[in-house]
Design an enzyme around this catalytic site. Structure first.
Site, PDB file in Angstrom:
ATOM      1  NE  ARG A 186     -89.024 -55.824   1.584  1.00 23.95           N
ATOM      2  CZ  ARG A 186     -90.329 -55.508   1.529  1.00 23.95           C
ATOM      3  NH1 ARG A 186     -90.701 -54.232   1.518  1.00 23.95           N
ATOM      4  NH2 ARG A 186     -91.257 -56.439   1.480  1.00 23.95           N
ATOM      5  CE1 TYR A 209     -64.895 -50.811  -5.604  1.00 26.93           C
ATOM      6  CE2 TYR A 209     -67.204 -50.863  -6.258  1.00 26.93           C
ATOM      7  CZ  TYR A 209     -66.089 -51.491  -5.731  1.00 26.93           C
ATOM      8  OH  TYR A 209     -66.196 -52.784  -5.333  1.00 26.93           O
ATOM      9  CG  ASP A 239     -68.448 -43.372  -3.278  1.00 26.78           C
ATOM     10  OD1 ASP A 239     -68.077 -43.409  -2.091  1.00 26.78           O
ATOM     11  OD2 ASP A 239     -68.470 -44.373  -4.017  1.00 26.78           O
ATOM     12  CE  LYS A 256     -64.901 -51.197   0.112  1.00 29.37           C
ATOM     13  NZ  LYS A 256     -65.219 -50.379  -1.031  1.00 29.37           N
TER      14      LYS A 256
HETATM   15  C1  PLP Z   1     -66.091 -50.533  -2.237  1.00 33.38           C
HETATM   16  C2  PLP Z   1     -66.604 -49.284  -2.823  1.00 33.38           C
HETATM   17  C3  PLP Z   1     -67.915 -49.196  -3.316  1.00 33.38           C
HETATM   18  C4  PLP Z   1     -68.853 -50.389  -3.348  1.00 33.38           C
HETATM   19  O1  PLP Z   1     -69.241 -50.749  -2.074  1.00 33.38           O
HETATM   20  P1  PLP Z   1     -69.604 -52.264  -1.635  1.00 33.38           P
HETATM   21  O2  PLP Z   1     -69.850 -52.127  -0.181  1.00 33.38           O
HETATM   22  O3  PLP Z   1     -68.438 -53.116  -1.989  1.00 33.38           O
HETATM   23  O4  PLP Z   1     -70.821 -52.635  -2.430  1.00 33.38           O
HETATM   24  C5  PLP Z   1     -68.352 -47.979  -3.807  1.00 33.38           C
HETATM   25  N1  PLP Z   1     -67.533 -46.899  -3.822  1.00 33.38           N
HETATM   26  C6  PLP Z   1     -66.270 -46.950  -3.364  1.00 33.38           C
HETATM   27  C7  PLP Z   1     -65.430 -45.724  -3.402  1.00 33.38           C
HETATM   28  C8  PLP Z   1     -65.761 -48.134  -2.862  1.00 33.38           C
HETATM   29  O5  PLP Z   1     -64.500 -48.181  -2.424  1.00 33.38           O
END
Ligand code: PLP
Length: 385
Positions: free
Chosen positions: A49, A101, A173, A198
């Protein structure tokens, strides 16, 4: 190692070779703990961890790609956001871009509010309006650019400059762009977060999150929070992400080529009411996006005219898959108001423009002619005669 360009860093950045054996891929150190040679005599690792060599290789890689001091890998994008937002204290407020998101919104609206950390939705696309939202309790701003699902563009430099004048932490983000297309730390951000699920992973086979910080001080605080909150990325998933990132450049080159073709095609289609894509010169975010990113990225959203039934459209698609998520090699489509953004209350959705007719497309790397032929036949099938 010496190189100048990100295409090379994607493959050789961070810790790319196993020093002990010379293995050209960092092995999967599938272990929870590490032998200590005596009391207090660790060989750099004690418990996975706190630190694991495979995860560490990934963390060094993303730190290098984003140009930050340190990187941190988490079990999901939301786990990364949870750790980063834990930098705030009770009584603090965070400003968020108007179409973040849905899960980010839910985390603040339904979880962090329990700890007396509140949020205000701010029009970060308009830096003057954003500055007016800065009340004395505001301690951070969380920007998405382009923001999901309307692909609204925020001038990261302008907002970061205003935010820093007021002593705020600037969090971006960067999921939709990745460091290959946009590097927020070079534009003034303090922290970059990713849903690596993604584009960075890129194959729809791993859920992961990353955070990169600009300063040593933030690195120490986030390392403490990562270890204390515990939502770390396992070694195997860290390996999958390293593997995905190696091909990020070639994948994105094809993704963007396809996305530009698709946006152009949709914007000329007689059945289409509106197209949102910052790579289109007619898009309202085009100029700002061009100043801060390599191109318009891959994500497109659009609306069909009123005489098309979107339920039939979704059901008629054969190649393009109806699914949550984005950024994989396969083309995916989703309905933000009932899927990714369903956790945002209807009146807020309406206010920020997430209509029930909005369709979001994540263009894959298939042959663009096949993708467009599928969209075309689904549009034709959905016309209400
Ligand atoms: C999918 C997504 C998230 C969340 O991420 P996870 O890996 O699903 O927890 C946050 N921000 C954006 C822009 C996303 O597309």
């Amino acid at each position: 190692m010496s190189y100048k360009n990100i295409e090379t860093a994607l493959i050789h950045g961070g810790i790319s070779i196993d020093e002990r054996t010379g293995a050209v891929n960092v092995p999967i150190y599938q272990t929870s703990t590490f032998k200590q040679d005596g009391l207090g005599k660790m060989r750099g690792y004690e418990y996975s961890r706190t630190g694991n060599p495979t995860r560490e290789a990934l963390e060094a890689l993303i730190a290098e790609l984003e140009g930050g001091e340190a990187g941190f890998a988490f079990a999901s994008g939301l786990a990364a956001e949870t750790a980063v937002l834990s930098l705030l204290n009770s009584g603090d407020r965070v400003l968020i871009s108007s179409n973040v998101y849905g899960g980010t919104f839910r985390l603040l609206d339904k979880v962090f509010n329990h700890f007396n950390i509140s949020y205000t939705i701010s029009d970060t696309e308009n830096p003057q309006a954003f500055e007016k939202d800065i009340t004395p309790d505001v301690k951070a701003v969380l920007i998405e650019s382009p923001a999901n699902p309307l692909m609204t563009v925020t001038d990261i430099r302008a907002v970061a400059e205003i935010a820093h004048r007021h002593g705020l932490l600037v969090i971006v983000d960067n999921t939709f762009m990745t460091p290959y297309l946009q590097r927020p730390l070079t534009l003034g951000a303090d922290i970059v977060i990713h849903s690596a699920t993604k584009y960075l992973g890129g194959h729809s086979d791993v859920v992961a999150g990353l955070a990169v910080v600009k300063t040593k001080e933030l690195a120490e605080r986030l390392a403490f929070l990562q270890n204390s909150t515990g939502g770390v990325l396992p070694p195997f998933d860290s390996f999958l992400l390293i593997r995905g990132i190696k091909t990020l450049g070639v994948r994105l080159d094809r993704h963007v080529y396809n996305a530009e073709k698709a946006a152009e095609y949709l914007s000329k289609h007689s059945a289409v009411k509106s197209v949102h894509y910052p790579g289109l010169p007619t898009d309202k975010g085009y100029e700002v996006n061009k100043r801060q990113a390599k191109n318009g990225g891959v994500m497109i959203s659009f609306e069909l005219k009123d005489n098309y039934d979107i339920k039939v459209f979704f059901e008629s698609l054969q190649l393009v898959t109806l699914a949550e998520s984005l950024g994989g090699v396969e083309s995916l489509v989703c309905h933000p108001s009932s899927m990714t953004h369903a956790s945002i209350p209807e009146e807020i959705r309406k206010k920020v423009g997430i209509t029930d007719g909005l369709i979001r497309l994540s263009i894959g790397i298939e042959n663009i002619d096949d993708i467009l032929a599928d969209i075309d036949q689904a549009i034709a099938a959905s016309e209400v005669k």
